[in-house]
Write a protein that holds these residues in place. Structure first.
Motif, PDB file in Angstrom:
ATOM      1  N   ASN A  68       0.810  -1.228   0.000  1.00 24.97           N
ATOM      2  CA  ASN A  68       0.000   0.000   0.000  1.00 24.97           C
ATOM      3  C   ASN A  68       0.840   1.273   0.000  1.00 24.97           C
ATOM      4  N   SER A  69       2.122   1.150  -0.336  1.00 27.62           N
ATOM      5  CA  SER A  69       2.938   2.356  -0.420  1.00 27.62           C
ATOM      6  C   SER A  69       2.605   3.112  -1.706  1.00 27.62           C
ATOM      7  N   GLN A  70       2.664   4.426  -1.634  1.00 24.17           N
ATOM      8  CA  GLN A  70       2.340   5.254  -2.792  1.00 24.17           C
ATOM      9  C   GLN A  70       3.299   4.972  -3.937  1.00 24.17           C
ATOM     10  N   GLU A  71       4.541   4.678  -3.605  1.00 19.51           N
ATOM     11  CA  GLU A  71       5.542   4.391  -4.640  1.00 19.51           C
ATOM     12  C   GLU A  71       5.166   3.143  -5.435  1.00 19.51           C
ATOM     13  N   GLU A  72       4.720   2.098  -4.730  1.00 16.21           N
ATOM     14  CA  GLU A  72       4.339   0.862  -5.416  1.00 16.21           C
ATOM     15  C   GLU A  72       3.077   1.059  -6.254  1.00 16.21           C
TER      16      GLU A  72
END
Length: 235
Positions: A68-72
């Protein structure tokens, strides 16, 4: 992505169904290779692909069980766009398109145990939205028209560009699970029962217990009657 008016343009709807199959559903499909086979996600999101059950068709691209990271999330969105750009530029091989057409024709015409129900479900959308339900049955005519458009070149590439890459009528949904929700619901349920119990008088509690016993007794009697008629014990 919000796509075409299904009722006014059933040929395009049929074509988008084919496009969806080629994009997602085989080991050679672009999204399968980019998103699933690569290990980025364990599977597609529920409801992925083209949906023509409403008046306006939609095509959903998405995956499940990711971080759930924005980068992923940004990386996956970029990969989806890059995959679509590659398809719009390079298209599909003739053999792959022919295989998809053949598979679609077999699926539509092969009798199944629930063929009647499936046919009714396919007709309902057109009937509910003032479309021509008979268009769903015109498989040969639709495939012949699609083959004609394919022969002119760049057909599916154009659909990708029009309805996906250049389509600004879209929505992006990100859903994160709440790991504590089950325990919170159990706690709320216990509190609710405790509050109800505190408000009951001894007479009301006694009445509830008596009604439960009576109903349980009826259940046993009915079960015994059923087992007698069936000739086998149920309890």
């Amino acid at each position: 992505f919000l796509c075409n008016n299904v009722m006014e343009d059933p040929i395009t709807s049929f074509s988008l169904q084919l496009l969806s199959y080629m994009l997602f559903e085989t080991p050679n499909s672009p999204f399968y290779k980019a998103l699933i086979e690569s290990g980025i996600a364990s599977g597609y999101c529920p409801g992925h692909g083209y949906d023509m059950s409403m008046k306006q068709g939609t095509l959903t691209v998405g995956v499940r069980n990711i971080g759930n990271s924005q980068e992923e999330i940004d990386g996956i969105e970029q990969l989806i766009n890059e995959t679509l750009e590659t398809v719009a530029k390079e298209g599909f091989s003739k053999d792959f398109i022919e295989s998809a057409l053949h598979q679609t024709e077999i699926t539509a015409k092969l009798p199944k145990s629930d063929s009647g129900l499936t046919l009714l479900q396919n007709l309902l959308s057109f009937m509910n939205h003032n479309g021509d339900p008979l268009s769903v049955l015109q498989i040969n005519e639709s495939l012949a028209e699609i083959r004609k458009r394919i022969a002119n070149g760049g057909y599916f590439e154009g659909l990708v560009k029009k309805y996906l890459l250049d389509n600004t009528h879209r929505v992006k949904l990100i859903m994160n699970p709440d790991g504590k929700i089950v325990q919170e619901e159990v706690t709320k349920e216990k509190e609710m029962f405790q509050n109800v119990q505190k408000q009951l008088t001894p007479e009301q509690k006694s009445k509830i217990v008596k009604e439960v016993r009576i109903n349980f007794g009826y259940l046993i009697i009915l079960t015994l009657i059923e087992s007698k008629f069936e000739g086998k014990p149920r309890i």
